[in-house]
Scaffold this active site. Structure first.
Site, mmCIF file in Angstrom:
data_model
loop_
_atom_site.group_PDB
_atom_site.id
_atom_site.type_symbol
_atom_site.label_atom_id
_atom_site.label_comp_id
_atom_site.label_asym_id
_atom_site.label_seq_id
_atom_site.Cartn_x
_atom_site.Cartn_y
_atom_site.Cartn_z
ATOM 1 N N GLN A 161 34.641 15.494 2.881
ATOM 2 C CA GLN A 161 34.408 14.055 2.728
ATOM 3 C C GLN A 161 35.206 13.218 3.722
ATOM 4 O OE1 GLN A 161 35.102 14.438 -1.747
ATOM 5 N NE2 GLN A 161 33.689 12.703 -1.648
ATOM 6 N N CYS A 206 30.413 9.948 -7.017
ATOM 7 C CA CYS A 206 31.009 10.594 -5.842
ATOM 8 C C CYS A 206 31.510 9.506 -4.909
ATOM 9 C CB CYS A 206 29.951 11.448 -5.135
ATOM 10 S SG CYS A 206 30.595 12.321 -3.684
ATOM 11 N N HIS A 242 31.718 20.307 -8.454
ATOM 12 C CA HIS A 242 31.301 19.203 -7.572
ATOM 13 C C HIS A 242 32.003 19.326 -6.205
ATOM 14 C CE1 HIS A 242 30.559 14.660 -7.015
ATOM 15 N NE2 HIS A 242 31.489 14.916 -6.106
ATOM 16 N N GLU A 243 33.296 19.647 -6.222
ATOM 17 C CA GLU A 243 34.059 19.734 -4.961
ATOM 18 C C GLU A 243 33.649 20.956 -4.137
ATOM 19 O OE1 GLU A 243 35.350 17.107 -4.353
ATOM 20 O OE2 GLU A 243 35.844 16.276 -6.316
ATOM 21 N N HIS A 288 30.679 20.232 -2.214
ATOM 22 C CA HIS A 288 30.951 19.512 -0.951
ATOM 23 C C HIS A 288 31.266 20.492 0.176
ATOM 24 C CE1 HIS A 288 30.907 15.243 -1.854
ATOM 25 N NE2 HIS A 288 31.732 15.377 -2.890
HETATM 26 O O1 GNR Z 1 35.971 10.466 -8.630
HETATM 27 C C1 GNR Z 1 35.039 11.226 -8.903
HETATM 28 N N1 GNR Z 1 34.528 11.229 -10.162
HETATM 29 C C2 GNR Z 1 33.626 12.173 -10.607
HETATM 30 C C3 GNR Z 1 32.969 11.916 -11.799
HETATM 31 C C4 GNR Z 1 32.070 12.830 -12.313
HETATM 32 C C5 GNR Z 1 31.841 14.017 -11.648
HETATM 33 C C6 GNR Z 1 32.474 14.282 -10.453
HETATM 34 C C7 GNR Z 1 33.364 13.363 -9.937
HETATM 35 S S1 GNR Z 1 34.193 13.720 -8.455
HETATM 36 C C8 GNR Z 1 34.469 12.095 -7.857
HETATM 37 C C9 GNR Z 1 35.291 12.127 -6.589
HETATM 38 C C10 GNR Z 1 34.485 12.818 -5.511
HETATM 39 O O2 GNR Z 1 33.547 12.343 -4.958
HETATM 40 N N2 GNR Z 1 34.824 14.047 -5.233
HETATM 41 O O3 GNR Z 1 34.108 14.748 -4.346
HETATM 42 NI NI NI Z 2 32.126 13.911 -4.377
#
Ligand code: GNR
Ligand code: NI
Length: 168
Positions: free
Chosen positions: A51, A92, A134-135, A138
């Site tokens: 990111q 995100c 989620h990470e 990415h």
């Molecule tokens: O801050 C973030 N909140 C979030 C809420 C629900 C599921 C995933 C996230 S990760 C996000 C920060 C982010 O974009 N990490 O890549």
């Molecule tokens: Ni994200």
């Protein structure tokens, strides 16, 4: 310390597949510190190096209430230990202002190394399980909007492109 700028969808650089970290040096330590600072400044619960346009397998997460417990995951992987899915309204930092429901496995075993290169594992559920998945997405060039309909994704893309044109 320094704040890093965060790429926003549909920037094609977010689609880069990150490479494993091989050098555990002071440069890595400085990058991790800057990522943690950037995550807090942006009020995120996690941040992947992708990111901030650094295509290495580095993730920082802090899911604590007090925002005083940053965790660092380098070269992270996970295995699913409970296949049951949980739905969560994901957001995100690279898709600012948009939230959509995503289903992910409820419980995972994370394997990673820390900033010194020491391996560890961690069982995760709840928001931590969601966030690490989620990470790691990415790091593979994948975004939560890839899980929703093309119609919704294209609508978000259009709105963000318009916002980027206005601020350019
Ligand atoms: O801050 C973030 N909140 C979030 C809420 C629900 C599921 C995933 C996230 S990760 C996000 C920060 C982010 O974009 N990490 O890549
Ligand atoms: Ni994200």
């Amino acid at each position: 310390m320094a704040l890093l700028s965060i790429l926003e969808f549909p920037d094609p650089r977010l689609r880069t597949v990150a490479k494993p970290v091989t050098e555990f040096d002071s440069e890595l330590e400085a990058l991790v510190e800057n990522m943690i600072e950037t995550m807090y400044a942006a009020e995120g619960i996690g941040l992947a190096a992708s990111q901030v346009d650094v295509h290495k397998r580095i993730v920082v997460i802090d899911v604590s209430e007090e925002k005083d417990s940053p965790r660092v995951f380098i070269n992270p992987t996970f295995t699913v230990i409970e296949h049951e899915l949980q739905d969560y309204d994901e957001g995100c930092l690279s898709v600012p202002g948009f939230y959509e429901t995503v289903s992910r496995p409820r419980r995972v075993l994370i394997n990673a190394v820390d900033a010194t290169g020491t391996a560890f594992e961690l069982e995760a559920d709840g928001i931590l399980a969601i966030c690490i998945q989620h990470e790691i997405d990415h790091l593979e060039g994948k975004l939560f909007v890839d899980y929703i309909s093309k119609l919704k994704r294209d609508r978000i893309r259009g709105k963000l492109e318009k916002a980027h044109r206005k601020s350019a």
